[in-house]
Design a protein around this motif. Structure first.
Motif, PDB file in Angstrom:
ATOM      1  N   UNK A  22      89.591  47.366  79.198  1.00 34.95           N
ATOM      2  CA  UNK A  22      89.577  47.921  77.807  1.00 34.95           C
ATOM      3  C   UNK A  22      88.014  48.198  77.710  1.00 34.95           C
ATOM      4  N   UNK A  23      87.666  49.222  77.091  1.00 35.91           N
ATOM      5  CA  UNK A  23      86.210  49.731  76.739  1.00 35.91           C
ATOM      6  C   UNK A  23      85.442  48.752  76.288  1.00 35.91           C
ATOM      7  N   UNK A  24      84.338  48.554  76.816  1.00 36.42           N
ATOM      8  CA  UNK A  24      83.247  47.695  76.376  1.00 36.42           C
ATOM      9  C   UNK A  24      83.089  47.763  74.824  1.00 36.42           C
ATOM     10  N   UNK A  25      82.838  48.878  74.261  1.00 34.70           N
ATOM     11  CA  UNK A  25      82.719  49.104  72.865  1.00 34.70           C
ATOM     12  C   UNK A  25      83.800  48.514  72.065  1.00 34.70           C
ATOM     13  N   UNK A  26      85.054  48.711  72.427  1.00 32.96           N
ATOM     14  CA  UNK A  26      86.163  48.154  71.643  1.00 32.96           C
ATOM     15  C   UNK A  26      86.099  46.622  72.018  1.00 32.96           C
ATOM     16  N   UNK A  27      85.987  46.148  73.040  1.00 32.80           N
ATOM     17  CA  UNK A  27      85.720  44.776  73.205  1.00 32.80           C
ATOM     18  C   UNK A  27      84.797  44.201  72.587  1.00 32.80           C
ATOM     19  N   UNK A  28      83.474  44.733  72.463  1.00 34.74           N
ATOM     20  CA  UNK A  28      82.383  44.221  71.617  1.00 34.74           C
ATOM     21  C   UNK A  28      82.629  44.108  70.094  1.00 34.74           C
ATOM     22  N   UNK A  29      83.224  45.288  69.411  1.00 30.43           N
ATOM     23  CA  UNK A  29      83.619  45.331  68.122  1.00 30.43           C
ATOM     24  C   UNK A  29      84.757  44.055  67.777  1.00 30.43           C
ATOM     25  N   UNK A  30      85.914  44.027  68.691  1.00 29.28           N
ATOM     26  CA  UNK A  30      86.765  42.820  68.593  1.00 29.28           C
ATOM     27  C   UNK A  30      86.156  41.579  68.568  1.00 29.28           C
ATOM     28  N   UNK A  31      85.164  41.424  69.460  1.00 26.57           N
ATOM     29  CA  UNK A  31      84.612  40.065  69.571  1.00 26.57           C
ATOM     30  C   UNK A  31      83.881  39.796  68.407  1.00 26.57           C
ATOM     31  N   UNK A  32      83.308  40.789  67.790  1.00 25.06           N
ATOM     32  CA  UNK A  32      82.209  40.515  66.475  1.00 25.06           C
ATOM     33  C   UNK A  32      83.300  40.344  65.323  1.00 25.06           C
ATOM     34  N   UNK A  33      84.454  41.034  65.419  1.00 27.75           N
ATOM     35  CA  UNK A  33      85.419  40.864  64.460  1.00 27.75           C
ATOM     36  C   UNK A  33      86.191  39.430  64.261  1.00 27.75           C
ATOM     37  N   UNK A  34      86.305  38.910  65.640  1.00 24.41           N
ATOM     38  CA  UNK A  34      86.818  37.699  65.741  1.00 24.41           C
ATOM     39  C   UNK A  34      85.833  36.610  65.593  1.00 24.41           C
ATOM     40  N   UNK A  35      84.455  36.984  65.415  1.00 30.69           N
ATOM     41  CA  UNK A  35      83.432  36.000  64.988  1.00 30.69           C
ATOM     42  C   UNK A  35      82.835  35.313  66.404  1.00 30.69           C
TER      43      UNK A  35
ATOM     44  N   UNK B   7      77.399  36.431  71.166  1.00 26.62           N
ATOM     45  CA  UNK B   7      76.677  35.910  72.498  1.00 26.62           C
ATOM     46  C   UNK B   7      77.138  36.674  73.801  1.00 26.62           C
ATOM     47  N   UNK B   8      78.025  37.563  73.750  1.00 27.56           N
ATOM     48  CA  UNK B   8      78.676  38.094  74.929  1.00 27.56           C
ATOM     49  C   UNK B   8      78.270  39.580  75.191  1.00 27.56           C
ATOM     50  N   UNK B   9      77.366  40.033  74.382  1.00 30.42           N
ATOM     51  CA  UNK B   9      76.957  41.432  74.394  1.00 30.42           C
ATOM     52  C   UNK B   9      76.380  41.641  76.000  1.00 30.42           C
ATOM     53  N   UNK B  10      75.367  40.894  76.356  1.00 29.78           N
ATOM     54  CA  UNK B  10      75.098  41.181  77.915  1.00 29.78           C
ATOM     55  C   UNK B  10      76.141  41.350  78.831  1.00 29.78           C
ATOM     56  N   UNK B  11      77.387  40.438  78.670  1.00 29.34           N
ATOM     57  CA  UNK B  11      78.377  40.553  79.524  1.00 29.34           C
ATOM     58  C   UNK B  11      79.220  41.942  79.629  1.00 29.34           C
ATOM     59  N   UNK B  12      79.001  42.559  78.428  1.00 32.03           N
ATOM     60  CA  UNK B  12      79.481  44.000  78.385  1.00 32.03           C
ATOM     61  C   UNK B  12      78.832  45.332  78.987  1.00 32.03           C
ATOM     62  N   UNK B  13      78.268  44.818  79.978  1.00 39.98           N
ATOM     63  CA  UNK B  13      77.392  45.839  80.829  1.00 39.98           C
ATOM     64  C   UNK B  13      78.282  46.231  81.820  1.00 39.98           C
ATOM     65  N   UNK B  14      78.711  47.370  82.243  1.00 34.25           N
ATOM     66  CA  UNK B  14      79.502  47.927  83.301  1.00 34.25           C
ATOM     67  C   UNK B  14      80.877  47.890  83.198  1.00 34.25           C
ATOM     68  N   UNK B  15      81.583  47.882  84.209  1.00 31.54           N
ATOM     69  CA  UNK B  15      82.894  48.092  84.122  1.00 31.54           C
ATOM     70  C   UNK B  15      83.522  46.528  83.892  1.00 31.54           C
ATOM     71  N   UNK B  16      84.370  46.209  82.869  1.00 29.32           N
ATOM     72  CA  UNK B  16      84.797  44.841  82.582  1.00 29.32           C
ATOM     73  C   UNK B  16      86.065  44.923  82.245  1.00 29.32           C
ATOM     74  N   UNK B  17      86.652  43.764  82.932  1.00 26.58           N
ATOM     75  CA  UNK B  17      88.178  43.609  82.569  1.00 26.58           C
ATOM     76  C   UNK B  17      88.198  42.407  81.845  1.00 26.58           C
ATOM     77  N   UNK B  18      89.238  42.299  80.852  1.00 29.77           N
ATOM     78  CA  UNK B  18      89.283  40.889  79.914  1.00 29.77           C
ATOM     79  C   UNK B  18      90.401  40.209  80.152  1.00 29.77           C
ATOM     80  N   UNK B  19      90.210  38.842  80.672  1.00 35.03           N
ATOM     81  CA  UNK B  19      91.529  38.109  80.843  1.00 35.03           C
ATOM     82  C   UNK B  19      91.906  37.250  79.640  1.00 35.03           C
TER      83      UNK B  19
END
Length: 165
Positions: free
Chosen positions: A57-70, A73-85
């Motif tokens: 998933x695109x990092x920007x979408x993941x970042x926004x979804x994490x923020x919406x979910x409350x 602290x994972x912003x630094x992990x969303x650099x470069x190619x990222x897969x979500x399990x």
């Protein structure tokens, strides 16, 4: 600038992902660079067998979804190619599968994640993955209890034998 239709689609995608993240017991963020198609296919099958999902998933979408979910602290992990399990059932088995895969593939890295609502670092997730499985822990407990019960039975039998003598 993006059209309003596209923006609405992205907002809907973020909302859907955020609701999945709120329900998930496990969210792992991994770097999948340097992995060939065959390895990823095998990993996806393994992850699917643990009733989990593996998505890029695109990092920007993941970042926004994490923020919406409350989940912060994972912003630094969303650099470069990222897969979500993600898993809404169990967090230990998928974590063990990803850890094992990362040991076999030097470029595949765990970046961070969330376990039952708690944001965790890479090291905390690796420590969790190294724990024995639930079945192993239960068998160790049963063995320890059985050993103590056996010792008690022997001691009681010796007391009985002394009283008879």
């Amino acid at each position: 600038m993006a059209s309003e239709k596209i923006l609405n689609q992205k907002k809907e995608e973020v909302s859907k992902l955020a609701s999945e993240m709120k329900e998930a017991k496990l969210i792992l963020l991994v770097d999948y660079r340097g992995i060939n198609v065959e390895d990823v296919t095998n990993l996806r099958t393994t992850i699917r067998n643990t009733n989990s999902s593996y998505r890029v998933i695109k990092n920007n979408i993941t970042r926004r979804a994490l923020a919406e979910a409350g989940l912060e602290g994972l912003d630094e992990a969303l650099e470069g190619p990222t897969a979500v399990i993600m898993s809404s059932e169990d967090y230990l088995e998928p974590t063990k599968a990803i850890y094992k895969f990362s040991k076999e593939n030097e470029y595949y890295k765990i970046k961070g994640g969330v376990v039952e609502g708690k944001v965790m670092t890479t090291q905390e997730i690796i420590t969790l993955a190294k724990l024995p499985s639930k079945e192993t822990l239960l068998s160790m407990l049963a063995g320890a209890l059985l050993g103590n019960i056996s010792k008690l039975a022997v001691a009681l039998d010796q007391v009985r034998a002394q009283k008879e003598a």
